[in-house]
Design a protein around this motif. Structure first.
Motif, PDB file in Angstrom:
ATOM      1  N   UNK A 158      47.139  54.027  45.318  1.00 53.90           N
ATOM      2  CA  UNK A 158      48.494  54.571  45.790  1.00 53.90           C
ATOM      3  C   UNK A 158      48.718  54.874  46.585  1.00 53.90           C
ATOM      4  N   UNK A 159      47.697  55.165  47.716  1.00 60.27           N
ATOM      5  CA  UNK A 159      47.525  55.311  48.514  1.00 60.27           C
ATOM      6  C   UNK A 159      47.397  54.061  49.967  1.00 60.27           C
ATOM      7  N   UNK A 160      46.403  52.793  48.941  1.00 63.66           N
ATOM      8  CA  UNK A 160      47.647  51.515  50.018  1.00 63.66           C
ATOM      9  C   UNK A 160      47.977  51.118  50.672  1.00 63.66           C
ATOM     10  N   UNK A 161      47.751  49.988  50.415  1.00 64.18           N
ATOM     11  CA  UNK A 161      49.178  49.239  51.543  1.00 64.18           C
ATOM     12  C   UNK A 161      49.478  49.047  49.940  1.00 64.18           C
ATOM     13  N   UNK A 162      51.444  49.646  50.175  1.00 59.82           N
ATOM     14  CA  UNK A 162      52.185  49.522  49.079  1.00 59.82           C
ATOM     15  C   UNK A 162      52.101  49.502  48.243  1.00 59.82           C
ATOM     16  N   UNK A 163      51.200  51.043  48.210  1.00 63.51           N
ATOM     17  CA  UNK A 163      51.700  52.131  47.371  1.00 63.51           C
ATOM     18  C   UNK A 163      52.454  53.022  46.915  1.00 63.51           C
ATOM     19  N   UNK A 164      52.569  54.333  45.977  1.00 67.93           N
ATOM     20  CA  UNK A 164      53.581  54.779  45.977  1.00 67.93           C
ATOM     21  C   UNK A 164      53.655  55.974  46.864  1.00 67.93           C
ATOM     22  N   UNK A 165      52.627  56.652  47.424  1.00 72.52           N
ATOM     23  CA  UNK A 165      52.508  57.508  48.069  1.00 72.52           C
ATOM     24  C   UNK A 165      53.283  57.715  48.893  1.00 72.52           C
ATOM     25  N   UNK A 166      52.888  57.318  49.744  1.00 73.40           N
ATOM     26  CA  UNK A 166      54.356  57.116  50.891  1.00 73.40           C
ATOM     27  C   UNK A 166      55.749  57.206  50.470  1.00 73.40           C
ATOM     28  N   UNK A 220      49.133  59.717  39.288  1.00 72.05           N
ATOM     29  CA  UNK A 220      49.132  60.089  40.058  1.00 72.05           C
ATOM     30  C   UNK A 220      49.982  61.351  40.291  1.00 72.05           C
ATOM     31  N   UNK A 221      49.461  62.072  39.537  1.00 70.64           N
ATOM     32  CA  UNK A 221      49.722  64.106  40.328  1.00 70.64           C
ATOM     33  C   UNK A 221      48.860  63.772  41.959  1.00 70.64           C
ATOM     34  N   UNK A 222      47.741  63.031  41.460  1.00 72.52           N
ATOM     35  CA  UNK A 222      47.002  63.110  43.032  1.00 72.52           C
ATOM     36  C   UNK A 222      47.743  62.417  44.180  1.00 72.52           C
ATOM     37  N   UNK A 223      48.453  61.009  43.549  1.00 72.61           N
ATOM     38  CA  UNK A 223      48.758  60.933  45.114  1.00 72.61           C
ATOM     39  C   UNK A 223      50.073  61.257  45.046  1.00 72.61           C
ATOM     40  N   UNK A 224      51.016  61.499  44.401  1.00 70.21           N
ATOM     41  CA  UNK A 224      52.443  62.963  44.801  1.00 70.21           C
ATOM     42  C   UNK A 224      52.105  63.610  44.041  1.00 70.21           C
ATOM     43  N   UNK A 225      52.456  64.084  43.127  1.00 67.00           N
ATOM     44  CA  UNK A 225      51.854  65.577  43.141  1.00 67.00           C
ATOM     45  C   UNK A 225      51.705  66.384  44.347  1.00 67.00           C
ATOM     46  N   UNK A 226      50.250  66.561  44.817  1.00 73.62           N
ATOM     47  CA  UNK A 226      49.373  66.560  45.567  1.00 73.62           C
ATOM     48  C   UNK A 226      50.356  67.093  47.264  1.00 73.62           C
TER      49      UNK A 226
END
Lengths: 221, 214
Positions: free
Chosen positions: A15-23, A101-107
């Motif tokens: 998720x944090x990498x390229x094309x991931x959802x976080x950014x 998902x929570x760690x990479x977007x919610x947090x």
């Protein structure tokens, strides 16, 4: 347990990498909230009044945006077949993916929300309430969103359908989340809002992974 | 150790893919399923993996129906399907390390080969740190097959394992299968093209259907 953590770590990395959802999710969250002062004008009273609702609605929409690939990517590249063979019940695999998902977007959204508070002119006492409400509410969004993501996993462009399914489920989180911040702004301690958010989370924690695993099993056929 | 399919009927939606189908794999045995496109080879493998339940009949692992003990069955088989379960954003070694870690049920009971050794076995040693997005179709398939080496499980279900493999890759695969069988493993494979294993039991799918439509 190591298998559980391994899945969480892998998903967070992806998720944090390229094309991931976080950014994507965090930038969407920031941008949407930023639009409100620009559109409404710099009257602090008005902005402070609508701040809790604006932050929560934006968080909800940003979470929806990042959910549609939660299980779809794994279905499309065959990872789901493999995840069904690991020595861990599919329910716990689903829970691991929701946690990731929570760690990479919610947090990250939780982390930037004080910044948005400044932008919307929140008073000093409100920040603690905002952070607590986000901490208690956003995990529920990941869990309930996961149900929608699992149900629409095989639907092309399932994002809209996903939102239609999940947004009604998330209304209680929105109401109590906004309420918790409102009472913090008013300087009230406690209140029923935070316990209600915690109760929703306590119900979603066992029920959502169970529902997600059921929906995913149908897609293994 | 055995895997037996009894009187299997598989339905997809309203269509019956095959009916009254039997197979029998013993310790160290290999069964190769052949048949035209759409004859149900993939469905057979997904039945055997327990992803799909048969409409009629049952599959027995060591005498117990897999429906009665799905946990034991699914944690002691490898499934290599059309999709390679490779994440383009991760490196070749990271991809394999993840599956090796999560698929190995009871780590520590038997020494397992390192990720490096497994990649070396599949001829991918030089590519370990490369992002998997740059792999060719054949290299991705080799990476998928490397799971078989990196994590030891007694039953292998291989769906068109030779697809996009070159001659050397094919030879490696046949070596792997021979080695797996010599240590008592079982293999059920669906194959289209040549697959040079002399003592394989071949079963044919969709004969009657082909006759009916031609």
């Amino acid at each position: 347990m190591t298998v559980f953590l391994r899945i969480v770590v892998r998903d967070v990395r992806l998720a944090f990498g390229q094309g991931g959802a976080t950014v994507l999710a965090v930038v969407f969250f920031l941008l949407t909230v930023t639009l409100f002062p620009l559109g409404i004008g710099p009257e602090t009273g008005v902005l402070r009044r609508i701040a809790p609702g604006v932050i929560w609605v934006a968080a909800l929409l940003a979470a929806m945006l990042s959910l549609d690939r939660l299980f779809q990517a794994d279905l499309e590249d065959g990872s789901l077949d493999q995840l069904a063979l690991v020595p861990l019940p599919l329910e716990l695999v689903a829970a691991a993916k929701c946690l990731a998902h929570w760690i990479s977007t919610g947090l990250p959204m939780l982390a930037v929300s004080p910044l948005l508070g400044v932008l919307l002119g929140l008073n000093g006492e409100a920040y603690g309430g905002l952070l607590l409400a986000m901490a208690a509410g956003t995990p529920s969004l990941s869990l309930m969103g996961g149900i929608g993501a699992a149900l629409t996993v095989s639907v092309r462009r399932g994002g809209v359908l996903l939102s239609l399914l999940v947004l009604p489920l998330c209304v209680p989180v929105l109401v109590f989340g906004t309420g918790a911040v409102d009472s913090a702004i008013a300087g009230l301690e406690g209140g029923a809002h935070l316990p209600a958010l915690a109760a929703i989370l306590a119900a979603a924690l066992p029920l959502a992974p169970w529902a997600i695993a059921g929906a995913l099993r149908l897609n293994l056929e | 150790m055995s895997l037996i399919g009894l009187n299997l009927t598989c339905a997809r939606g309203d269509t019956i893919v095959f009916t009254g189908f039997d197979f029998d794999i013993a310790r160290g045995g290999i069964v190769v399923a052949r048949g035209a496109n759409g004859s149900g080879k993939t469905s057979l493998l997904r039945l055997a993996a327990g992803y799909l339940a048969p409409s009629v009949g049952e599959i027995r692992r060591d005498g117990t129906s897999i429906a009665d003990d799905p946990e034991r069955h699914r944690t002691s088989l490898h499934y290599v399907g059309h999709l390679d379960a490779v994440k383009p954003a991760l490196s070749v070694a990271e991809n394999l390390a993840f599956w090796s870690d999560v698929l190995t049920a009871n780590a520590g009971t038997s020494p397992r080969p390192s990720v490096g050794q497994a990649l070396d076995r599949m001829g991918l040693a030089g590519l370990a740190d490369m992002p998997a997005r740059y792999l060719s179709a054949g290299q991705r398939r080799r990476l998928a097959l490397a799971r078989l080496v990196a994590s030891s499980r007694p039953l292998w279900l291989l769906d068109e394992p030779t697809a996009s493999l070159d001659a050397a890759g094919m030879e490696t695969l046949i070596d792997l299968v021979a080695h797996h069988r010599s240590s008592g493993g079982m293999v059920l494979a669906a194959v289209h093209g040549p697959f040079a294993i002399d003592d394989a039991v071949t079963i044919r799918l969709g004969e009657s259907r082909a006759d009916g439509t031609s």
